[in-house]
Motif scaffolding. Structure first.
Motif, PDB file in Angstrom:
ATOM      1  N   UNK A 321      13.171 -18.437   6.743  1.00  0.00           N
ATOM      2  CA  UNK A 321      13.458 -19.523   5.795  1.00  0.00           C
ATOM      3  C   UNK A 321      13.636 -18.978   4.383  1.00  0.00           C
ATOM      4  N   UNK A 322      12.840 -17.973   4.040  1.00  0.00           N
ATOM      5  CA  UNK A 322      12.916 -17.382   2.703  1.00  0.00           C
ATOM      6  C   UNK A 322      14.299 -16.803   2.431  1.00  0.00           C
ATOM      7  N   UNK A 323      14.892 -16.128   3.417  1.00  0.00           N
ATOM      8  CA  UNK A 323      16.183 -15.452   3.208  1.00  0.00           C
ATOM      9  C   UNK A 323      17.349 -16.233   3.815  1.00  0.00           C
ATOM     10  N   UNK A 324      17.053 -17.434   4.337  1.00  0.00           N
ATOM     11  CA  UNK A 324      18.088 -18.322   4.873  1.00  0.00           C
ATOM     12  C   UNK A 324      18.863 -17.670   6.020  1.00  0.00           C
ATOM     13  N   UNK A 325      18.123 -17.098   6.971  1.00  0.00           N
ATOM     14  CA  UNK A 325      18.734 -16.509   8.157  1.00  0.00           C
ATOM     15  C   UNK A 325      18.066 -17.055   9.403  1.00  0.00           C
ATOM     16  N   UNK A 326      18.761 -16.950  10.518  1.00  0.00           N
ATOM     17  CA  UNK A 326      18.179 -17.290  11.800  1.00  0.00           C
ATOM     18  C   UNK A 326      17.071 -16.285  12.119  1.00  0.00           C
ATOM     19  N   UNK A 327      15.894 -16.739  12.609  1.00  0.00           N
ATOM     20  CA  UNK A 327      14.784 -15.811  12.886  1.00  0.00           C
ATOM     21  C   UNK A 327      15.170 -14.666  13.821  1.00  0.00           C
ATOM     22  N   UNK A 328      15.955 -14.950  14.852  1.00  0.00           N
ATOM     23  CA  UNK A 328      16.351 -13.900  15.797  1.00  0.00           C
ATOM     24  C   UNK A 328      17.241 -12.870  15.095  1.00  0.00           C
ATOM     25  N   UNK A 329      18.199 -13.368  14.293  1.00  0.00           N
ATOM     26  CA  UNK A 329      19.102 -12.444  13.588  1.00  0.00           C
ATOM     27  C   UNK A 329      18.335 -11.614  12.559  1.00  0.00           C
ATOM     28  N   UNK A 332      16.500  -8.820  14.306  1.00  0.00           N
ATOM     29  CA  UNK A 332      17.425  -7.752  14.702  1.00  0.00           C
ATOM     30  C   UNK A 332      17.839  -6.907  13.495  1.00  0.00           C
ATOM     31  N   UNK A 333      18.126  -7.580  12.373  1.00  0.00           N
ATOM     32  CA  UNK A 333      18.522  -6.873  11.148  1.00  0.00           C
ATOM     33  C   UNK A 333      17.391  -5.992  10.645  1.00  0.00           C
ATOM     34  N   UNK A 334      16.176  -6.514  10.651  1.00  0.00           N
ATOM     35  CA  UNK A 334      15.022  -5.771  10.148  1.00  0.00           C
ATOM     36  C   UNK A 334      14.770  -4.525  11.000  1.00  0.00           C
ATOM     37  N   UNK A 335      14.802  -4.682  12.315  1.00  0.00           N
ATOM     38  CA  UNK A 335      14.556  -3.529  13.198  1.00  0.00           C
ATOM     39  C   UNK A 335      15.656  -2.481  13.039  1.00  0.00           C
ATOM     40  N   UNK A 339      13.519   0.222  11.520  1.00  0.00           N
ATOM     41  CA  UNK A 339      13.196   1.052  12.682  1.00  0.00           C
ATOM     42  C   UNK A 339      12.087   0.510  13.554  1.00  0.00           C
ATOM     43  N   UNK A 340      11.400  -0.537  13.083  1.00  0.00           N
ATOM     44  CA  UNK A 340      10.363  -1.177  13.890  1.00  0.00           C
ATOM     45  C   UNK A 340      10.552  -2.685  13.826  1.00  0.00           C
ATOM     46  N   UNK A 341      10.068  -3.419  14.840  1.00  0.00           N
ATOM     47  CA  UNK A 341      10.210  -4.875  14.824  1.00  0.00           C
ATOM     48  C   UNK A 341       9.514  -5.498  13.617  1.00  0.00           C
ATOM     49  N   UNK A 342      10.014  -6.617  13.163  1.00  0.00           N
ATOM     50  CA  UNK A 342       9.468  -7.286  11.993  1.00  0.00           C
ATOM     51  C   UNK A 342       8.007  -7.679  12.203  1.00  0.00           C
ATOM     52  N   UNK A 343       7.683  -8.205  13.387  1.00  0.00           N
ATOM     53  CA  UNK A 343       6.302  -8.600  13.664  1.00  0.00           C
ATOM     54  C   UNK A 343       5.342  -7.420  13.609  1.00  0.00           C
ATOM     55  N   UNK A 344       5.789  -6.262  14.121  1.00  0.00           N
ATOM     56  CA  UNK A 344       4.950  -5.075  14.086  1.00  0.00           C
ATOM     57  C   UNK A 344       4.781  -4.572  12.658  1.00  0.00           C
ATOM     58  N   UNK A 345       5.852  -4.689  11.848  1.00  0.00           N
ATOM     59  CA  UNK A 345       5.771  -4.266  10.443  1.00  0.00           C
ATOM     60  C   UNK A 345       4.731  -5.100   9.703  1.00  0.00           C
TER      61      UNK A 345
END
Length: 398
Positions: A321-329, A332-335, A339-345
């Protein structure tokens, strides 16, 4: 070293820099003076003052820089258990009549000394910080026949008062206020550039070339106030540059505030203008340790939000919501970039903060677990051991 050889070296150094040199023995008796020395009209006794310099705590064989509140600089070298070399006075400030008048104002000096002080400062050699390093290096080499570790001198010029990580971490959890100042454009741009790019050596060289008194005066009456204002200016500029270079804003602003507080509290003029240089180097070091890297703007927004809200619940949905993107996208962009999943980060950043809290505070493990929004202490302990290799209790005992 023989007395004759020491006097010969002193003469060579004087011929190169034309700065008075005194050789004293450990019985506080002057052996030799090379060059004419104009004594400050503020000294009751030049001999008494030099004896005080000799008493200053210093490592044997290491040049010691001493800057008086009246902006005179001396170099003290304890050559052996028998002899001490004093080089000075000289200055690294352009001492105009206005500068002298400001000193008279700051230290409540009688105006009867005004003309004598004008004359005194007009006869002092003006050296840049780079020339000071060269003077120390030459003298050291002639005495010991080996190169001087320049960092020994630079550490005295630029690292008088360090900013401890613990002090920053402890204060970083409060809201910060941004400071807004201005400086000469060319000086500003170079400081900005070197801090932003993390170029420590180039920043050092640039700082060595700056003459603080060549900048605009921000206090007409007080030299101390003027120096404090100038230091505060480039602390603020460097803070913004470090943020542009990738340092988390809360770290940068916290270090900014700590340094400005130290400047305002400092009474020793030498300490005032060295605090700022120390902050610039500390910003570069912290930036290289903690920078957000060259990620996209959206990913950096997420990383900064995680950093600032580490003690709150943080979900991928909230960040999307903060960056106005779909959570799944976004995931994917963050990883792809980090290099690591967003949740793990998010989890690893909370565990890193837990490490800091375990080492720097007396909070219980249960309190730390609650502060960082972990579901349970057993879950926190399990994640922490997997991340750090030891349990929280074992980590605190390290």
């Amino acid at each position: 070293m023989s007395k004759d050889n020491l006097e010969y070296i002193a003469q060579l150094v004087y011929d190169s820099f034309e700065i008075p040199i005194f050789i004293w023995d450990q019985q506080r008796q002057q052996i030799q003076q090379i060059g004419e020395c104009i004594t400050s009209p503020l000294f009751d006794s030049r001999e008494h003052f030099i004896k005080q310099l000799i008493e200053l705590e210093a490592l044997k064989d290491t040049p010691l820089l001493h800057i008086t509140n009246y902006l005179e600089t001396f170099i003290i070298i304890h050559v052996s258990s028998n002899n001490v070399i004093i080089i000075g006075p000289f200055t690294n400030f352009q001492m105009t009549e206005n500068s002298v008048d400001a000193l008279i104002h700051d230290y409540r000096i009688s105006r009867q000394y005004q003309a004598q002080l004008y004359q005194y400062y007009s006869h002092l050699q003006l050296l840049t910080q780079k020339q000071i390093v060269s003077l120390c290096s030459l003298t050291y080499f002639l005495i010991y026949r080996e190169p001087l570790d320049i960092e020994q001198i630079r550490s005295q010029i630029f690292h008088l008062d360090t900013i401890e990580n613990r002090q920053t971490e402890q204060e970083i959890r409060t809201l910060r206020l941004e400071h807004d100042f201005h400086l000469d454009h060319q000086i500003e741009q170079k400081i900005w550039q070197y801090v932003k790019e993390g170029k420590r050596e180039k920043l050092l060289a640039h700082l060595e070339s700056i003459e603080m008194d060549s900048m605009s005066r921000l206090s007409k009456q007080s030299h101390v106030r003027n120096m404090k204002n100038q230091v505060i200016i480039y602390i603020a500029l460097a803070t913004r540059a470090a943020i542009e270079g990738g340092l988390y804003p809360e770290i940068a602003y916290t270090m900014n505030d700590i340094s400005i507080q130290k400047v305002e509290e400092a009474q020793d003029l030498q300490k005032v203008f060295l605090i700022g240089d120390s902050l610039l180097l500390a910003l570069i070091d912290r930036m290289n340790e903690n920078k957000m890297s060259m990620n996209s703007k959206l990913v950096n927004m997420c990383k900064n939000h995680i950093f600032n809200h580490i003690f709150e619940p943080i979900s991928i949905h909230d960040l999307a919501q903060l960056v106005h993107l779909n959570p799944v996208y976004l995931s994917q962009l963050f990883k792809k970039e980090v290099g690591i999943p967003l949740g793990k980060y998010i989890q690893e950043m909370k565990l890193q903060e837990a490490q800091q809290l375990l080492l720097q505070t007396n909070h219980s493990i249960a309190d730390i677990c609650m502060m960082l929004q972990f579901n349970s202490q057993s879950h926190f302990t399990s994640l922490f051991k997997k991340f750090a290799g030891v349990t929280p209790k074992q980590y605190r005992k390290k």
